[in-house]
Design an enzyme around this catalytic site. Structure first.
Site, PDB file in Angstrom:
ATOM      1  CB  ILE A 120       5.968  31.293 -29.599  1.00 20.56           C
ATOM      2  CG1 ILE A 120       5.693  32.226 -30.790  1.00 20.56           C
ATOM      3  CG2 ILE A 120       5.463  31.867 -28.286  1.00 20.56           C
ATOM      4  CD1 ILE A 120       4.208  32.432 -31.099  1.00 20.56           C
ATOM      5  CB  CYS A 121       8.550  35.121 -29.606  1.00 19.38           C
ATOM      6  SG  CYS A 121       9.009  36.826 -29.973  1.00 19.38           S
ATOM      7  CG  HIS A 122      12.830  36.957 -27.704  1.00 19.41           C
ATOM      8  ND1 HIS A 122      11.826  37.665 -28.336  1.00 19.41           N
ATOM      9  CD2 HIS A 122      13.981  37.623 -27.952  1.00 19.41           C
ATOM     10  CE1 HIS A 122      12.361  38.724 -28.937  1.00 19.41           C
ATOM     11  NE2 HIS A 122      13.665  38.721 -28.731  1.00 19.41           N
TER      12      HIS A 122
END
Length: 195
Positions: free
Chosen positions: A111-113
């Site tokens: 998730i995300c980065h």
């Protein structure tokens, strides 16, 4: 979803700078679904989590990445934060650990980065992936197709953009982790390493 992951052992790969909500909430949902989770890191010291730019809590490490075998686990979860995946992708032990899950067809969620680590492990090639928007050029340059959606699943790889996506992300992660190995992914990985 209670019991959906009974008997499953999940590796949670994180380092300094992990985004606290992206570690804690999905991990809690995995455990609520019956999984046993273990925090794997690149050092044995407690992992410092962040609440965006402010320090959050620290979390004890269960194992250092070079002291575990990917075969011990059914799936891999990589939470985000800016510093966390940057630290992980600079450590070849962590990169090899991630790549081994892909090569054996085991599901991976990031998730995300965190897809930065997938890029470094050459996992996103020919996959549809989402992430924090600043990673889209890196994903495209690594041969992936970046899309702006709350959750994307492609061949057992689950990705999401940000903390707001956690409910959708955890739902798909639990579903994919419950399904187990992905033969299509495994055969493609076999072709890429054999050629």
């Amino acid at each position: 979803m209670a019991g959906a992951l009974d008997g499953k052992r999940i590796a949670v790969l994180a380092a300094e700078g992990v985004e606290q909500v992206e570690l804690v909430e999905p991990r809690k949902q995995l455990e609520n679904a019956g999984a046993v989770t273990e925090l794997i890191s690149i050092s044995g010291k407690p992992v410092q989590a962040m609440n965006h730019i402010d320090k959050g809590d620290t979390f004890p490490v269960d194992h250092i990445v070079d002291q575990v075998e990917p075969g011990w686990y059914d799936a891999l979860f990589v939470p985000g934060g800016v510093l966390n995946p940057d630290n992980l992708r600079m450590d070849q032990r962590a990169v090899r650990f991630v790549r081994s899950f892909y090569d054996t067809g085991k599901p991976i969620a990031a998730i995300c980065h965190a897809p930065w680590v997938l890029v470094e492990a050459d996992v996103v090639r020919d996959l549809e992936v989402t992430s924090w928007p600043s990673l889209q050029t890196d994903i495209r340059n690594a041969g992936g197709t970046w899309v702006d959606r709350e959750v994307v699943v492609d061949r057992g790889i689950v990705t999401s953009r940000k903390p707001d996506d956690i409910p959708a992300f955890t739902g798909k992660m639990i579903e994919e982790f419950g399904e187990g190995r992905h033969e299509r992914q495994q055969s493609m990985a076999g072709q890429s390493t054999a050629g």
